[in-house]
Design an enzyme around this catalytic site. Sequence first.
Site, PDB file in Angstrom:
ATOM      1  N   LYS A   1       6.660  -4.401  -3.595  1.00  0.00           N
ATOM      2  CA  LYS A   1       8.092  -4.079  -3.531  1.00  0.00           C
ATOM      3  C   LYS A   1       8.572  -4.022  -2.097  1.00  0.00           C
ATOM      4  CE  LYS A   1      12.142  -2.966  -5.026  1.00  0.00           C
ATOM      5  NZ  LYS A   1      12.966  -4.134  -5.426  1.00  0.00           N
TER       6      LYS A   1
ATOM      7  N   ARG B   1       5.723  -0.176  -5.964  1.00  0.00           N
ATOM      8  CA  ARG B   1       5.657  -0.940  -4.718  1.00  0.00           C
ATOM      9  C   ARG B   1       4.704  -2.129  -4.825  1.00  0.00           C
ATOM     10  NH1 ARG B   1       7.003   2.248  -0.164  1.00  0.00           N
ATOM     11  NH2 ARG B   1       5.396   1.204   1.049  1.00  0.00           N
TER      12      ARG B   1
ATOM     13  N   GLU C   1      18.401 -17.856  -4.833  1.00  0.00           N
ATOM     14  CA  GLU C   1      18.048 -16.550  -5.419  1.00  0.00           C
ATOM     15  C   GLU C   1      17.542 -16.725  -6.858  1.00  0.00           C
ATOM     16  OE1 GLU C   1      17.376 -13.784  -4.402  1.00  0.00           O
ATOM     17  OE2 GLU C   1      17.671 -12.380  -6.046  1.00  0.00           O
TER      18      GLU C   1
ATOM     19  N   TRP D   1      -2.982  -2.771  -1.536  1.00  0.00           N
ATOM     20  CA  TRP D   1      -2.549  -4.152  -1.740  1.00  0.00           C
ATOM     21  C   TRP D   1      -3.367  -4.954  -0.735  1.00  0.00           C
ATOM     22  CZ3 TRP D   1       0.042  -8.039   1.079  1.00  0.00           C
ATOM     23  CH2 TRP D   1       0.638  -9.041   0.298  1.00  0.00           C
TER      24      TRP D   1
ATOM     25  N   ASN E   1      -2.325   2.477   5.599  1.00  0.00           N
ATOM     26  CA  ASN E   1      -1.375   1.378   5.357  1.00  0.00           C
ATOM     27  C   ASN E   1      -1.202   0.632   6.670  1.00  0.00           C
ATOM     28  OD1 ASN E   1      -0.966   2.445   2.859  1.00  0.00           O
ATOM     29  ND2 ASN E   1       1.172   3.027   3.176  1.00  0.00           N
ATOM     30  N   GLY E   2      -1.125  -0.698   6.603  1.00  0.00           N
ATOM     31  CA  GLY E   2      -0.925  -1.472   7.836  1.00  0.00           C
ATOM     32  C   GLY E   2      -2.100  -2.400   8.069  1.00  0.00           C
TER      33      GLY E   2
ATOM     34  N   GLU F   1       9.051 -15.613  -9.033  1.00  0.00           N
ATOM     35  CA  GLU F   1       8.279 -14.377  -8.880  1.00  0.00           C
ATOM     36  C   GLU F   1       8.046 -13.666 -10.206  1.00  0.00           C
ATOM     37  OE1 GLU F   1       9.872 -11.364  -6.244  1.00  0.00           O
ATOM     38  OE2 GLU F   1      11.907 -11.711  -6.919  1.00  0.00           O
TER      39      GLU F   1
ATOM     40  N   LYS G   1      13.804 -15.711  -8.169  1.00  0.00           N
ATOM     41  CA  LYS G   1      13.582 -14.782  -9.296  1.00  0.00           C
ATOM     42  C   LYS G   1      12.667 -15.418 -10.335  1.00  0.00           C
ATOM     43  CE  LYS G   1      14.654 -11.841  -7.932  1.00  0.00           C
ATOM     44  NZ  LYS G   1      15.445 -11.331  -6.837  1.00  0.00           N
TER      45      LYS G   1
ATOM     46  N   CYS H   1       0.821  -1.211   0.000  1.00  0.00           N
ATOM     47  CA  CYS H   1       0.000   0.000   0.000  1.00  0.00           C
ATOM     48  C   CYS H   1       0.856   1.262   0.000  1.00  0.00           C
ATOM     49  CB  CYS H   1      -0.879   0.038   1.243  1.00  0.00           C
ATOM     50  SG  CYS H   1      -1.966  -1.372   1.371  1.00  0.00           S
TER      51      CYS H   1
ATOM     52  N   HIS I   1      18.707 -36.515  -0.871  1.00  0.00           N
ATOM     53  CA  HIS I   1      17.888 -36.785   0.327  1.00  0.00           C
ATOM     54  C   HIS I   1      16.414 -36.472   0.091  1.00  0.00           C
ATOM     55  CE1 HIS I   1      21.469 -37.610   2.611  1.00  0.00           C
ATOM     56  NE2 HIS I   1      21.992 -36.470   2.186  1.00  0.00           N
TER      57      HIS I   1
HETATM   58  C1  AGP Z   1      12.982  -9.945  -4.182  1.00  0.00           C
HETATM   59  O1  AGP Z   1      12.993 -10.170  -5.550  1.00  0.00           O
HETATM   60  C2  AGP Z   1      11.680  -9.995  -3.566  1.00  0.00           C
HETATM   61  N1  AGP Z   1      10.715  -9.212  -4.217  1.00  0.00           N
HETATM   62  C3  AGP Z   1      11.598 -10.032  -2.055  1.00  0.00           C
HETATM   63  O2  AGP Z   1      11.962 -11.310  -1.698  1.00  0.00           O
HETATM   64  C4  AGP Z   1      12.431  -9.001  -1.225  1.00  0.00           C
HETATM   65  O3  AGP Z   1      13.781  -9.268  -1.388  1.00  0.00           O
HETATM   66  C5  AGP Z   1      12.012  -9.100   0.255  1.00  0.00           C
HETATM   67  O4  AGP Z   1      10.662  -8.752   0.360  1.00  0.00           O
HETATM   68  C6  AGP Z   1      12.850  -8.237   1.155  1.00  0.00           C
HETATM   69  O5  AGP Z   1      12.751  -6.881   0.830  1.00  0.00           O
HETATM   70  P1  AGP Z   1      13.735  -5.818   1.436  1.00  0.00           P
HETATM   71  O6  AGP Z   1      15.104  -6.101   0.891  1.00  0.00           O
HETATM   72  O7  AGP Z   1      13.200  -4.498   0.959  1.00  0.00           O
HETATM   73  O8  AGP Z   1      13.711  -5.952   2.907  1.00  0.00           O
END
Ligand code: AGP
Length: 622
Positions: free
Chosen positions: A617, A27, A495, A74, A100-101, A502, A499, A2, A518
């Site tokens: 974001k 965001r 990582e 959001w 927000n929250g 997402e 990627k 948000c 395992h």
């Molecule tokens: C990364 O591609 C993600 N969108 C997500 O995992 C992100 O890294 C995570 O939410 C942490 O965000 P920050 O680095 O702003 O704390």
Amino acid sequence: MCGIIAYAGPRSAVNLLIDGLHRLEYRGYDSAGLAVQGSRGELQVEKRVGRVIELERAIGPEIKGTTGIAHTRWATHGGVTRENCHPHLDSLQRIAVVHNGIIENMGPLKARLLSEGVRFRSETDTEVIVHLIAHFYDGMGALGDSVSPDVAGDPVVALRSALARLRGTWGLAVLFADHPGVVFAARNGSPLVVGLGDGETFLASDPHALTPHTRRVVFLQDGELARIDSAGVQTFRIDGVTSKHKVDTLAEEWGDSELGEFPHYMLKEIHDQPEALRQCLGGRLVPEDGTARLGGLDLGPRELVKLPHVALMGCGTAYHACLVGAGAIEALARIPARAEIASEHRNRNPVIDPEALYFAVSQSGETADTHGAVKEVQVKGGQVMGVVNVVGSSIARACGRGVYIHSGPEMAVASTKAFSNMVAALLLFALQLGRARAMSPHAGKELALALQDVPNRVARYLAQPGPIEEMVRAVVGAKMVLFLGRGGSAAVAAEGALKLMEVAYIPCVAYPSGEMKHGPIALLEKGSPVVVIAPDDELKDKTLSNLQECRARGARVLLIHTEGDLEAAALADVAIAVPRCHPLLSPLLTVLPLQLLAYRAGLALGRDIDRPRNLAKSVTVE
Ligand code: AGP
């Protein structure tokens, strides 16, 4: 997640609010809305599900005024519907709230309001807030409390009375029809920053929305309320006492938040990496002494040698950077270092060693779980430092000391350049700590020079990225993609999987290579794509054995290896080489083809690259 933008001043509010919402779009959100005070203070509201552009198109010429609040939502409580969009209004449409929250005690509060005859129009927790404010504003003594009638109609008293009954987190902007030209705000666990202009004042949940207008800002503190008009801001504590506030100046950042020649922010940010790394490393390496200096930590060798261990906390990509950092710290400083998912750390009543050093790693500096972990360490007497991108963010301020990673603005939801700069910052720390302990000048110099050159190697790879499209063809139709690596490459595997999930929405599983036998090996069938990260380091041979085990089961092997390593390349169906570098630095290179793979696969599948579904974001709720 948000976003909030608000304005009080002489200019037409609608355009400024819409422009602010556009700047908050990165965001992540699913709907947007605004409220503007008309000439008699009346509240004019418009909301839409979908993009800000749809809200923009829906706003008719009748909506005009010079004071307003706006929001990107959001969804948390209630589906993505127009009714659930913010702003929310009280029954008599005199009060508008954006929030927000999350309000944790929404259930009992709503039940009491319903029993008093309030009719709700949405499923949101935010609507509870506006009705609660309205009850106190009317001096009605809502929820069985008594409020003196002589404070009825006082917006600050109404807000304070309502907030005192809420549990949870909030960043709030509120308009009262009876108080034209004024925006009221409150913060608790969800950031808000006031922007001071010349005869006009802004409010936003993210300083990025303010920078076209002003760099003079006041960060509201948790528990604070604010009254904002064209002349500036007054702040109050929840008990009504006026609080002092500090005016900060937002620093100019390197880098551009505009797309330029790139079709997507994600691709732009992948290509920003050489310069981003230079910004992070610049002035911090001391190659002649074979060390690094991170001034923001303010820790000399006498303090560094006494550290019994280091703990690193982060979420998502930041957690993966923590894994790389922990490995480097152990390797160079020979003290225990561990990475931990911040949401787990904060909630498991962690054992905190006041002698140890804790790092909170975060691009946005606003991630609620990481912020919560910081507070938990501090409550237990631990020392936490930030490794953060956004200057002045909540985590940076809560930590007080730390390292800014200087990635420049990262707009794509999928984090790329921030990963690299978090890793680089943690490598600098590992070098500084290593040299304060047992690391030799020779070994220090070798690593410092390697770090200095890493941006050039990243640029060289990005100029010739290899057969990414062949890898894309292997993953786009796959039921699942397995990612494998060892040591720092296990973090890169995680990582790469994150990627691809997402951005392309392809199910992925990441495992340290040794763990494959395992369990996850059961997933392999003929043609299953397996991405193996095997740079030429001391773990390579073991990883290649696991690669062979995958081949033996018919898997299609997509290999990331060190250039010139023909023996490894010969074992793969598709092989992508990255420039050779110091073994501890390989994550900075091996992650690059995986970022490009996710980007290209997302493109091939027609995904919304910069704003993947359901994601935000900065994740400002728990
Ligand atoms: C990364 O591609 C993600 N969108 C997500 O995992 C992100 O890294 C995570 O939410 C942490 O965000 P920050 O680095 O702003 O704390």
